[in-house]
Design an enzyme around this catalytic site. Structure first.
Site, PDB file in Angstrom:
ATOM      1  N   ASP A  28       0.884  -1.500  -0.111  1.00  0.00           N
ATOM      2  CA  ASP A  28       0.059  -0.092  -0.091  1.00  0.00           C
ATOM      3  C   ASP A  28       0.830   1.498   0.346  1.00  0.00           C
ATOM      4  O   ASP A  28       0.687   2.121  -0.837  1.00  0.00           O
ATOM      5  CB  ASP A  28      -1.139   0.123   1.418  1.00  0.00           C
ATOM      6  CG  ASP A  28      -1.944  -0.879   1.396  1.00  0.00           C
ATOM      7  OD1 ASP A  28      -2.188  -1.551   0.321  1.00  0.00           O
ATOM      8  OD2 ASP A  28      -1.817  -1.269   1.855  1.00  0.00           O
ATOM      9  N   HIS A  42       5.360  21.049   3.880  1.00  0.00           N
ATOM     10  CA  HIS A  42       4.288  21.186   3.199  1.00  0.00           C
ATOM     11  C   HIS A  42       3.276  19.819   2.338  1.00  0.00           C
ATOM     12  O   HIS A  42       3.758  18.945   3.606  1.00  0.00           O
ATOM     13  CB  HIS A  42       4.552  21.864   1.640  1.00  0.00           C
ATOM     14  CG  HIS A  42       5.549  20.561   0.713  1.00  0.00           C
ATOM     15  ND1 HIS A  42       6.998  20.584   0.702  1.00  0.00           N
ATOM     16  CD2 HIS A  42       4.654  19.880   0.291  1.00  0.00           C
ATOM     17  CE1 HIS A  42       6.942  19.852   0.271  1.00  0.00           C
ATOM     18  NE2 HIS A  42       5.811  19.568  -0.120  1.00  0.00           N
ATOM     19  N   HIS A 101       2.170  17.786   0.915  1.00  0.00           N
ATOM     20  CA  HIS A 101       1.834  16.785   0.246  1.00  0.00           C
ATOM     21  C   HIS A 101       1.956  15.614   1.047  1.00  0.00           C
ATOM     22  O   HIS A 101       3.076  15.722   1.569  1.00  0.00           O
ATOM     23  CB  HIS A 101       3.492  17.304  -1.330  1.00  0.00           C
ATOM     24  CG  HIS A 101       2.827  18.104  -2.337  1.00  0.00           C
ATOM     25  ND1 HIS A 101       3.541  18.227  -3.189  1.00  0.00           N
ATOM     26  CD2 HIS A 101       1.600  18.086  -2.973  1.00  0.00           C
ATOM     27  CE1 HIS A 101       3.185  19.120  -3.625  1.00  0.00           C
ATOM     28  NE2 HIS A 101       1.514  18.781  -3.531  1.00  0.00           N
ATOM     29  N   HIS A 120       5.349  26.553  -4.454  1.00  0.00           N
ATOM     30  CA  HIS A 120       5.369  25.446  -4.930  1.00  0.00           C
ATOM     31  C   HIS A 120       3.815  24.571  -5.540  1.00  0.00           C
ATOM     32  O   HIS A 120       2.882  25.911  -5.366  1.00  0.00           O
ATOM     33  CB  HIS A 120       5.812  24.207  -3.664  1.00  0.00           C
ATOM     34  CG  HIS A 120       6.021  23.118  -3.930  1.00  0.00           C
ATOM     35  ND1 HIS A 120       6.616  21.902  -4.590  1.00  0.00           N
ATOM     36  CD2 HIS A 120       5.425  21.723  -3.206  1.00  0.00           C
ATOM     37  CE1 HIS A 120       6.171  21.327  -4.836  1.00  0.00           C
ATOM     38  NE2 HIS A 120       5.840  20.428  -3.977  1.00  0.00           N
ATOM     39  N   ASP A 151      16.092  21.440  -3.087  1.00  0.00           N
ATOM     40  CA  ASP A 151      15.548  20.199  -4.338  1.00  0.00           C
ATOM     41  C   ASP A 151      15.572  20.096  -5.929  1.00  0.00           C
ATOM     42  O   ASP A 151      16.060  20.872  -6.473  1.00  0.00           O
ATOM     43  CB  ASP A 151      13.794  21.100  -4.609  1.00  0.00           C
ATOM     44  CG  ASP A 151      12.989  20.474  -5.338  1.00  0.00           C
ATOM     45  OD1 ASP A 151      13.522  19.153  -5.551  1.00  0.00           O
ATOM     46  OD2 ASP A 151      11.843  20.911  -5.469  1.00  0.00           O
ATOM     47  N   SER A 187      -4.377  17.825  -3.894  1.00  0.00           N
ATOM     48  CA  SER A 187      -4.033  18.880  -2.651  1.00  0.00           C
ATOM     49  C   SER A 187      -3.601  19.697  -3.533  1.00  0.00           C
ATOM     50  O   SER A 187      -3.036  20.864  -3.485  1.00  0.00           O
ATOM     51  CB  SER A 187      -2.785  18.671  -1.840  1.00  0.00           C
ATOM     52  OG  SER A 187      -1.835  18.006  -2.935  1.00  0.00           O
ATOM     53  N   GLY A 210       5.675  21.435 -10.670  1.00  0.00           N
ATOM     54  CA  GLY A 210       5.655  21.924  -8.748  1.00  0.00           C
ATOM     55  C   GLY A 210       7.191  22.718  -8.615  1.00  0.00           C
ATOM     56  O   GLY A 210       7.281  22.980  -6.943  1.00  0.00           O
ATOM     57  N   HIS A 211       7.884  21.925  -9.263  1.00  0.00           N
ATOM     58  CA  HIS A 211       9.882  22.105  -9.186  1.00  0.00           C
ATOM     59  C   HIS A 211      10.670  22.354  -9.536  1.00  0.00           C
ATOM     60  O   HIS A 211      10.515  23.014 -11.108  1.00  0.00           O
ATOM     61  CB  HIS A 211      10.674  20.262  -8.963  1.00  0.00           C
ATOM     62  CG  HIS A 211       9.570  19.619  -8.263  1.00  0.00           C
ATOM     63  ND1 HIS A 211       9.660  19.382  -6.394  1.00  0.00           N
ATOM     64  CD2 HIS A 211       8.547  18.823  -8.163  1.00  0.00           C
ATOM     65  CE1 HIS A 211       8.897  18.606  -6.199  1.00  0.00           C
ATOM     66  NE2 HIS A 211       8.037  17.849  -6.912  1.00  0.00           N
TER      67      HIS A 211
HETATM   68 ZN    ZN Z   1       7.942  16.638  -2.222  1.00  0.00          ZN
HETATM   69 ZN    ZN Z   2       5.710  19.026  -2.779  1.00  0.00          ZN
END
Ligand code: ZN
Ligand code: ZN
EC number: 3.1.-.-
Length: 561
Positions: free
Chosen positions: A61, A84, A86, A152, A206, A244, A378-379
């Site tokens: 899972d 954040h 996520h 983000h 990141d 989200s 988002g990056h």
């Molecule tokens: Zn992430």
């Molecule tokens: Zn994220």
């Protein structure tokens, strides 16, 4: 898991005044982010997320970070900072709290709200929570934390500054530098610059899009594409995106209003998260636009928009069910439009294309990032990362959040801007910051921790291998009864197969060789059934490999009667 530091052993004790960084997940994969910082015997954790299983993790899972290296030091944890909301950053928090329930949680308003609903689902008591915002400072033991706004694919994301006697650490969390975000909250480069002037000793960045040249496209650039899709469609529109992604949902709501349509949410997490986002003011819902998804069907198709979960092909999510025509209230009609306004996370490709094919087979027009600009990442891309390195001017850089190729690309970018010391660590590789220099000093054992139904960590890599063999090669059982006095085979061999040849006569040719081998073993002095079982396994294994080019799981059972 591949490892660039196979020769490392357990690290020596942390020198006084040094800061230790122990990545427990997220370095070597996109998911299950969790980094532990240690100073003066105290620990600070940044993020505690999950990794979603791929095709080679059948039945799993979720995959958690491995808490093992800190398990007997959980009392030393000062706080868990969540950058954040996520899942790959907050999703494993309930599992950590099961081990120590009163770890203080630190995060922005939206992050804590999303986490809160998750903790309630896990029936965990809400522990001490510290809501923070950009510009705020808060101290936990020896860790002085400061938060910086970053942009983000979810609102209210934060970078975190960690100050200790060892120096200044800046952890970006997930971020990009969209200059025209929907909420106007841009990554605070002023603050990055100010920190750069003060001196950043260690910069964790990141890596997700480090291989992508240039700059990540602005979220706003999706609006005209959505507008064209809405203008062209004269039937129902279904948009799938992350549950989200508040700003993506906002753009769909705005397009719906502009084109006189009503909107319903489909999928539990979408309903739940958007209610939170609306309550807290992150999502602006124009009056009269929302309708219960089930009641939407009473409207003519050209007035309907559904916003749905399942953009990653998750088999239990709404979109996947629609693609198989077994959703409990949404039946696709030929001519409906389905928009996958989402990324394609590595590992999910097969599942997503299965869903797209299913939708297309039902006659839907499927719009996805492969044929339209309906998603932006988002990056930060390479150009944005270069900007950051030049502004922050860090002494040491540690790429985080990515597969090894992403982290390598990120390391190259840092070096290109003149950063002299870049440490490339994967999960479990320990980095110490001592006297302003970051160095790899050893490694701790970490592995995948599988959540499977109600069990956590009980499924090992070995059982995962068994599952793969069962899935790909099938299963053979061989039952033989041997007379314990005479040593003669009195019954069998009886051979049963699953996921192998249907015709049982296939096995006739190997029955006599099995009997011969057992007789030979007994003649050579084999006495217990374990030895005889090994004999049977060997004979059957060789035969099936030679005759059928297969390597099924073989379960020999020798019974002494
Ligand atoms: Zn992430
Ligand atoms: Zn994220």
């Amino acid at each position: 898991m591949s490892h660039p530091h196979p020769d490392l052993s357990a690290p020596a004790p942390l020198p006084a005044g040094g800061l230790r960084v122990i990545p427990l997940g997220g370095l070597g994969e996109v998911g299950r982010n969790m980094t532990v910082f240690e100073y003066d015997g105290r620990l600070l954790i940044v993020d505690c997320g999950v990794l979603f299983p791929e095709d080679h993790h059948p039945g799993v899972d979720l995959i958690l970070p491995d808490f093992h290296p800190i398990r007997d030091r959980l009392d030393a944890v000062e706080a868990l900072v969540l950058t954040h909301g996520h899942e790959d950053h907050i999703g494993a928090t309930p599992y950590l709290l099961r081990e120590r329930g009163d770890i203080p949680l630190v995060g922005s308003k939206l992050t804590l709200a999303l986490l809160g609903s998750k903790l309630r689902e896990h029936r965990l008591k809400e522990t001490a929570q510290y809501e923070v915002a950009e510009g705020q400072t808060i101290t936990f033991g020896p860790f002085v934390l400061e938060f910086v706004a970053v942009n983000h694919s979810i609102p209210d994301a934060l970078a975190v500054v960690i100050r200790t006697g060892a120096g200044v650490v800046l952890h970006t969390g997930d971020f990009k530098m969209d200059q025209l975000p929907l909420d106007g909250r841009i990554t605070d480069l002023n603050e990055f610059a100010r920190l750069g002037d003060e001196g950043v000793d260690l910069f964790l960045t990141d890596s997700t899009n480090a291989e992508v040249p240039g700059f990540t496209t602005s979220e706003k650039d999706i609006a005209p594409v959505l507008d064209r899709v809405f203008a062209k469609s004269d039937q129902r529109i279904i948009v799938a995106c992350f549950a989200s992604h508040v700003h993506r949902v906002q753009q769909v709501l705005d397009a719906a209003v502009a084109h006189g349509r009503k909107v319903g949410y489909v999928g539990r997490s979408m309903v739940r998260n958007m209610a939170i986002a609306q309550d807290l003011g992150y999502l602006t819902v124009p009056p009269g636009v929302m309708v219960e998804a089930k009641e939407l069907a009473d409207l003519p198709p050209h007035k309907q928009v559904l916003i749905s979960t399942g953009s990653q092909g998750e088999p239990m999510a709404a979109l996947s069910r629609m693609s198989q025509n077994n959703h409990h209230f949404v039946q696709l009609q030929p001519g409906d439009t389905v928009v996958l306004a989402s990324s394609l996370i590595p590992g999910n490709e097969n599942a997503v294309y299965r869903v797209i094919n299913g939708l297309a087979r039902l006659g839907a027009n499927v719009v996805h990032k492969g044929n339209s600009l309906v998603h932006v990442s988002g990056h930060a891309s390479a150009g944005e990362l270069l900007y950051c390195y030049n502004i922050v001017k860090p002494r040491n850089v540690m790429p985080v959040h990515g597969e090894i190729r992403h982290m390598l690309a990120n390391a190259e970018l840092a070096r290109a801007t003149g950063v002299e010391n870049v440490v490339l660590a994967e999960d479990g590789v320990v980095v110490d910051l001592v006297d302003g220099v970051a160095k790899i000093v050893g490694k701790v054992d970490v592995g995948y921790v599988f959540v499977d139904g109600t069990t956590i960590g009980d499924i090992s890599e070995a059982s995962m291998k068994d599952r793969r063999i069962l899935g790909e090669e099938g299963f053979l059982s061989v039952i033989v009864v041997v007379d314990s006095v005479t040593g003669k085979v009195v019954s069998g061999p009886e051979i049963h197969a699953r996921g192998f040849a249907e015709d049982e006569t296939t096995f006739d040719e190997v029955k006599q060789p099995i009997i011969d081998a057992i007789n030979a073993s007994i003649a050579e002095g084999a006495t217990d059934s374990y030895q005889l079982q090994q004999t049977v396994r060997r004979v059957v294994g060789r035969w099936v490999n030679r005759a059928h080019r297969r390597r099924p799981m073989i379960i020999p059972v020798v019974i002494e009667a």
